[in-house]
Design an enzyme around this catalytic site. Structure first.
Site, PDB file in Angstrom:
ATOM      1  N   CYS A   1      -2.471   8.864   2.866  1.00 12.58           N
ATOM      2  CA  CYS A   1      -2.188   8.382   1.517  1.00 12.58           C
ATOM      3  C   CYS A   1      -3.397   8.630   0.626  1.00 12.58           C
ATOM      4  O   CYS A   1      -3.279   8.649  -0.587  1.00 12.58           O
ATOM      5  CB  CYS A   1      -1.768   6.925   1.526  1.00 12.58           C
ATOM      6  SG  CYS A   1      -2.951   5.882   2.314  1.00 12.58           S
TER       7      CYS A   1
ATOM      8  N   GLU B   1       0.889  -1.169   0.000  1.00 13.56           N
ATOM      9  CA  GLU B   1       0.000   0.000   0.000  1.00 13.56           C
ATOM     10  C   GLU B   1       0.917   1.205   0.000  1.00 13.56           C
ATOM     11  O   GLU B   1       1.418   1.630   1.031  1.00 13.56           O
ATOM     12  CB  GLU B   1      -0.892  -0.057   1.249  1.00 13.56           C
ATOM     13  CG  GLU B   1      -2.186   0.676   1.051  1.00 13.56           C
ATOM     14  CD  GLU B   1      -2.223   1.955   1.845  1.00 13.56           C
ATOM     15  OE1 GLU B   1      -1.990   3.002   1.212  1.00 13.56           O
ATOM     16  OE2 GLU B   1      -2.455   1.903   3.051  1.00 13.56           O
TER      17      GLU B   1
HETATM   18  C1  UN1 Z   1      -3.460   5.796   4.929  1.00 10.12           C
HETATM   19  O1  UN1 Z   1      -3.386   7.013   4.786  1.00 10.12           O
HETATM   20  O2  UN1 Z   1      -2.426   5.072   4.864  1.00 10.12           O
HETATM   21  O3  UN1 Z   1      -9.325   6.207   3.888  1.00 10.12           O
HETATM   22  C2  UN1 Z   1      -4.710   5.061   5.261  1.00 10.12           C
HETATM   23  C3  UN1 Z   1      -8.675   6.787   4.776  1.00 10.12           C
HETATM   24  C4  UN1 Z   1      -8.347   6.023   6.013  1.00 10.12           C
HETATM   25  C5  UN1 Z   1      -7.113   5.197   5.831  1.00 10.12           C
HETATM   26  C6  UN1 Z   1      -5.934   5.920   5.260  1.00 10.12           C
HETATM   27  N1  UN1 Z   1      -9.457   5.171   6.332  1.00 10.12           N
HETATM   28  O4  UN1 Z   1      -8.312   7.946   4.657  1.00 10.12           O
END
Ligand code: UN1
Length: 513
Positions: free
Chosen positions: A304, A270
């Protein structure tokens, strides 16, 4: 960047006190060394201070942790899945009980505002509950056999030790996505969290061990190793680690992926996102502005899933940018633990430098920058106003993920062009469209629409629920974690053919002797 002087931050001593109290309430007994000592530095982006020094795991201790998890796997894999679910259920209960204290540590170490830190712990509770249900639903298939008197089926079995490498920005939720699912699937795990968030990791480990004690499971089903690259590499290269689930930068994934593949291990990656939203002429702009502000400025642009590119129809671009800039001006920036703050600090100086560099490049490429100035609370901390940058076109700069609150805006004329711009970057995590036109919405989610792992309609790019599979395509790495059938990555599949007849017909009509 210009500097704006704002109010006071808490003292390092105050923050140390909060961390100590939270760790104690969480039942986490750890040696908290002096800030200058040798080891992993537990620091806070709130002030930039090192709070404590934590003993670092040596490579030999990392190997021993993998060995313990591998040993635990030999009994955990045959423990009935619903019994394994009881461990995860207990962990979920402990998280409910300690939600506020764990969130305090998330705020201290990752700089998240309280509401988002609580949300992150809620995400852990949600995945635990999901996993408990899943522990009774690890279904295989029965498949029609071409041979009489034969049964063809698929069964799912535990995989082995899962190595989990997580990033600073979701210091606890991403571990729990992996831990909850891996544990009900019969795997054991070894976790290497970001070096920037050791305290939250230690707290999670303490809760996991308590949950294990409470249900009579071995503590060694879940191990924690703390340190940098060297300990992480032990997970990458150890053949006992059947699956490596890693969250972080594209560069990290490019190093880790081939190394694990070389030993035929499995990876679940990821990696970076570079998420866009398309805003079409029919969009509900009031709703769009709120969603854009949360997705682009929330978590100080350090998810992310953060919204980084806005692709707006030319006819509404001026008005929309004006509304976003004015919404941004109202965002309270500062100490994330203070109620009402909506934008906390960047994680460290490097992030700030990256943001300054990106904004300079944007200006040089003809971009018009709104916001982005530093709020100077003191030398060691880096608070910035989220920036909106109108770009003449989608340049190379916009193909890169800068982990800071910068929202680039470009315009489009034809809908196909908007989709092409959405898909033109190397990453493929999240995307969204704001439209009330069902043809546009459906096209966005269709085969020739967004190429991302997440494609939303009339909500932002961030803040996904745990029920869906989470992850993305292209340089995002292709992995899927969390809900739906993401569990299949944590198990091995066996195809079983059973002959309950007294004949031995061969498949494909083959005769042999
Ligand atoms: C991340 O930033 O690695 O959808 C995960 C989202 C959160 C998870 C982010 N539920 O922004």
């Amino acid at each position: 960047m210009t500097s704006v002087q704002t109010s006071q931050l808490p003292t390092a001593e105050d923050l140390r006190g909060r961390a100590r109290a939270a760790l104690q309430a969480l039942g986490c007994r750890v040696e908290l060394g002096e800030p200058g000592a040798h080891g992993v530095h537990a620091s806070t982006p709130i002030t930039g201070d090192v709070l404590f020094t934590i003993p670092e795991t040596t490579p030999e201790q990392a190997d021993a942790a993998i060995a313990e998890a591998a040993q635990a796997f030999t009994t955990w894999r045959t423990t009935p899945a619903p019994v394994r679910g009881a461990l995860v259920g207990r962990l979920g209960e402990l998280l409910v009980e300690h939600k506020a204290e764990l969130a305090t540590l998330v705020t201290l170490e990752a700089g998240k505002i309280t509401s988002e830190a609580l949300g992150e712990v809620q995400e852990m509770i949600d995945i635990c509950q999901f996993a408990v249900g899943l522990s009774r639903q690890l279904y295989g298939k029965t498949i029609a056999s071409e041979r009489p008197g034969h049964r063809l089926m698929e069964t799912w079995h535990p995989l082995g030790v899962v190595g989990v490498i997580t990033a600073f920005n979701f210091p606890v939720a991403v571990w729990s996505w992996n831990a909850a699912i891996a544990l009900v699937c019969g795997d054991t795990l070894v976790w290497k969290p970001s070096e920037l968030t050791p305290l939250t990791a230690l707290a999670c480990q303490a809760l996991a061990e308590r949950a294990a004690d409470d249900v009579g499971a071995p503590r060694t089903v879940s191990r924690l190793i703390l340190g940098g690259r060297e300990v992480g590499e032990r997970l990458v290269d150890d053949p006992r680690v059947a699956l490596l689930s890693a969250t972080g930068s594209v560069r990290m994934g490019q190093q880790v992926g081939p190394r694990v593949a070389q030993r035929f291990g499995r990876v679940l990656l990821e990696l970076g996102g570079n998420n866009a939203a398309i805003v079409t002429p029919s969009a509900d702009l009031e709703l769009a502005v709120r969603a854009i502000a949360f997705s682009a400025a929330g978590t100080a642009g350090q998810r992310c899933t953060t919204l980084r590119r806005l692709i707006v129809h030319r006819s509404i671009a001026d008005g929309l940018v004006e509304r976003i800039v004015s919404a941004y001006r109202q965002l309270p920036i500062g100490d994330p633990s203070v109620e009402g703050t909506l934008v906390g600090p960047l994680i460290h100086e490097r992030s700030y430098r990256d943001m300054v560099g990106a904004l300079e490049r944007a200006r040089a490429e003809g971009g018009e920058v709104f916001g982005g100035e530093r709020h100077d609370f003191g030398e060691g901390s880096f608070y910035v106003a989220p920036a909106v940058v109108r770009m003449p076109s989608q340049t190379e700069l916009m193909h890169e993920e800068t982990f800071a609150p910068i929202l680039y805006v470009v315009t489009y004329d034809e809908f196909d062009e908007a989709i092409a711009l959405n898909n033109a970057v190397p990453q493929g995590l999240s995307s969204s469209i704001f439209t009330l036109d069902m043809r546009e919405a459906e096209r966005f989610m269709a085969a020739d629409g967004s190429d991302c792992g997440i494609a939303n309609v009339n909500i932002g790019t961030s803040g996904a629920e745990i029920g869906g599979a989470f992850g993305g395509e292209k340089q995002t790495g292709g992995g899927r974690e969390s809900g739906s059938d993401a569990w299949k990555a944590y198990m091995r599949r066996a195809t079983n053919t059973v002959n309950y007849s007294s004949e031995l017909p061969l498949a494909q009509g083959v005769h042999f002797g």
